[in-house]
Design an enzyme around this catalytic site. Structure first.
Site, PDB file in Angstrom:
ATOM      1  N   ASP A   1      29.473-106.298  96.249  1.00  0.00           N
ATOM      2  CA  ASP A   1      28.961-107.209  95.228  1.00  0.00           C
ATOM      3  C   ASP A   1      29.868-108.437  95.167  1.00  0.00           C
ATOM      4  O   ASP A   1      31.095-108.330  95.269  1.00  0.00           O
ATOM      5  CB  ASP A   1      28.927-106.521  93.862  1.00  0.00           C
ATOM      6  CG  ASP A   1      28.365-107.435  92.777  1.00  0.00           C
ATOM      7  OD1 ASP A   1      27.126-107.498  92.657  1.00  0.00           O
ATOM      8  OD2 ASP A   1      29.167-108.074  92.068  1.00  0.00           O
TER       9      ASP A   1
ATOM     10  N   ASN B   1      26.380-120.322  90.853  1.00  0.00           N
ATOM     11  CA  ASN B   1      25.016-120.816  90.663  1.00  0.00           C
ATOM     12  C   ASN B   1      24.907-121.751  89.468  1.00  0.00           C
ATOM     13  O   ASN B   1      24.261-122.809  89.526  1.00  0.00           O
ATOM     14  CB  ASN B   1      24.056-119.635  90.470  1.00  0.00           C
ATOM     15  CG  ASN B   1      23.489-119.126  91.792  1.00  0.00           C
ATOM     16  OD1 ASN B   1      23.556-119.813  92.802  1.00  0.00           O
ATOM     17  ND2 ASN B   1      22.938-117.930  91.780  1.00  0.00           N
TER      18      ASN B   1
ATOM     19  N   HIS C   1      22.117-123.665  92.782  1.00  0.00           N
ATOM     20  CA  HIS C   1      21.642-122.545  93.591  1.00  0.00           C
ATOM     21  C   HIS C   1      21.842-122.779  95.091  1.00  0.00           C
ATOM     22  O   HIS C   1      21.996-121.818  95.850  1.00  0.00           O
ATOM     23  CB  HIS C   1      20.169-122.267  93.287  1.00  0.00           C
ATOM     24  CG  HIS C   1      19.950-121.661  91.934  1.00  0.00           C
ATOM     25  ND1 HIS C   1      20.144-120.310  91.695  1.00  0.00           N
ATOM     26  CD2 HIS C   1      19.581-122.198  90.753  1.00  0.00           C
ATOM     27  CE1 HIS C   1      19.884-120.046  90.428  1.00  0.00           C
ATOM     28  NE2 HIS C   1      19.548-121.178  89.828  1.00  0.00           N
TER      29      HIS C   1
ATOM     30  N   ASP D   1      23.444-120.068  97.503  1.00  0.00           N
ATOM     31  CA  ASP D   1      22.805-119.610  98.740  1.00  0.00           C
ATOM     32  C   ASP D   1      23.753-119.752  99.925  1.00  0.00           C
ATOM     33  O   ASP D   1      23.840-118.867 100.789  1.00  0.00           O
ATOM     34  CB  ASP D   1      21.533-120.427  99.007  1.00  0.00           C
ATOM     35  CG  ASP D   1      20.415-120.107  98.020  1.00  0.00           C
ATOM     36  OD1 ASP D   1      20.549-119.101  97.279  1.00  0.00           O
ATOM     37  OD2 ASP D   1      19.428-120.864  97.988  1.00  0.00           O
TER      38      ASP D   1
ATOM     39  N   ASP E   1      23.196-110.763  94.795  1.00  0.00           N
ATOM     40  CA  ASP E   1      24.462-110.903  95.531  1.00  0.00           C
ATOM     41  C   ASP E   1      25.016-109.545  95.939  1.00  0.00           C
ATOM     42  O   ASP E   1      26.228-109.392  96.113  1.00  0.00           O
ATOM     43  CB  ASP E   1      25.480-111.653  94.679  1.00  0.00           C
ATOM     44  CG  ASP E   1      25.715-110.982  93.332  1.00  0.00           C
ATOM     45  OD1 ASP E   1      24.849-110.186  92.905  1.00  0.00           O
ATOM     46  OD2 ASP E   1      26.766-111.235  92.711  1.00  0.00           O
TER      47      ASP E   1
ATOM     48  N   ARG F   1      39.090-105.301 105.657  1.00  0.00           N
ATOM     49  CA  ARG F   1      39.082-106.443 106.575  1.00  0.00           C
ATOM     50  C   ARG F   1      38.066-107.486 106.123  1.00  0.00           C
ATOM     51  O   ARG F   1      38.344-108.697 106.148  1.00  0.00           O
ATOM     52  CB  ARG F   1      38.772-105.944 107.991  1.00  0.00           C
ATOM     53  CG  ARG F   1      38.968-107.002 109.060  1.00  0.00           C
ATOM     54  CD  ARG F   1      39.041-106.385 110.448  1.00  0.00           C
ATOM     55  NE  ARG F   1      37.807-105.723 110.831  1.00  0.00           N
ATOM     56  CZ  ARG F   1      37.710-104.421 111.083  1.00  0.00           C
ATOM     57  NH1 ARG F   1      38.777-103.642 110.986  1.00  0.00           N
ATOM     58  NH2 ARG F   1      36.557-103.892 111.449  1.00  0.00           N
TER      59      ARG F   1
END
Length: 324
Positions: free
Chosen positions: A183, A191, A196, A200, A226, A246
């Protein structure tokens, strides 16, 4: 016509070579599916049946190269063993009349194939072309239905399909299977403040980082907003956590340019005994991810499930907050 003798070993080697070539061709033209290969093999078998030919091959032309899709009987690999070699090439054309492939018949008719046989081959070639276009259309529809349009990785439907397949394979082979839930922390702020388009772009960059750190056999899917899911076949707890760490460190490099705190949190669960319900697997990884958020975000929480029956028992827990 005199033919040289072929041993059982020769035949076996030719069959293996033909199958490898066919599978490579199907992959190259993006038609790698068992049902597709069987269809083209049936067309080749039917071509031999209606003409009496010794062998038939169906190939598609991709640029300057031809890729074999189906074969039956004596194949072109054995052409040098025929004396003299004779072949008939029937063009396979698309709906606009452009040749996209060839149906090649190897035969022992000094005068060539009879006119009725050639007419039947023409109809078979049209059916081959129709099948190619149909399969390509099916492929395109499937790709649209299972791909996230923003990040161009698999969507939720694709992710769960792959997870079910890998879970079944892991159960058969008694192999570990790791599921990761990721997440993006602070994504809503990006945003709201930058727009937005910036959000994106961030999701696409995070996706690229994850792709770079995964194997071809791993699965990456956007589960919504997300949130991303990853499936790592035959990966144990130590390696799974290392992969998440990583990716976490690589994401820090690209999120440092944002004014507001942006990071990623990972939940990692390795199943040593894979449960029957894949929804339980995703739920466990999701819960581990929320633990990472509650512990301060920007970290990895990794767990091991040793029993697929008593799913509630977590036998090992490790939390990682990599050094800044």
């Amino acid at each position: 016509m005199q033919r040289s003798s072929m041993t059982v070993t020769d035949n076996a080697q030719l069959l293996a070579a033909n199958e490898n070539a066919r599978m490579t061709a199907l992959r190259d033209v993006d038609l790698l599916d068992a049902q597709y290969g069987a269809t083209f093999d049936r067309f080749a078998r039917l071509a031999c049946a209606v003409t009496g030919a010794d062998g038939a091959m169906i190939s598609l032309r991709m640029g300057s190269e031809a890729h074999r899709l189906g074969a039956h009987g004596v194949t072109e690999d054995a052409l040098i063993r025929l004396t003299p070699p004779m072949a008939h090439d029937e063009p396979v054309c698309d709906s606009e009349g452009v040749q996209i492939g060839t149906m090649r018949l190897l035969h022992s008719c000094p005068d060539g194939l009879a006119a009725p046989s050639r007419a039947l081959l023409g109809e078979l070639a049209e059916s081959v072309a129709t099948s190619v276009e149909l399969y390509r259309s099916m492929r395109d529809v499937h790709r649209i239905a299972t791909t996230d349009c923003l990040t161009e990785v698999g969507n939720r439907t694709y992710f769960f399909h792959q997870l079910r397949a890998e879970a079944a394979r892991a159960r058969r082979g008694q192999a570990p299977l790791s599921v990761l839930y990721c997440d993006c922390d602070g994504f809503r702020m990006v945003n709201n403040t930058l727009g937005h388009a910036a959000g994106d772009a961030l999701l696409r960059e995070i996706t690229a980082v994850m792709r770079e750190n995964l194997r071809a056999s791993d699965t990456l899917g956007r589960l919504g907003g997300d949130e991303f899911g990853l499936v790592l076949p035959e990966i144990g707890p130590v390696a799974a956590r290392a992969i998440a760490e990583r990716i976490l460190l690589a994401c820090r490099t690209l999120t440092r340019r944002y004014e507001h705190p942006v990071s990623v949190s990972f939940g990692v669960v390795t199943f040593l005994a894979v449960p029957d319900d894949v929804a339980d697997m995703v739920e466990a990884a999701d819960a581990a991810m929320y633990d990472a958020k509650h512990a301060g975000r920007d970290r990895v929480v990794a767990r091991v499930v040793r029993s697929g029956v008593n799913f509630g028992v977590i036998n090992a827990l490790a939390t990682c907050h990599a050094a800044q």
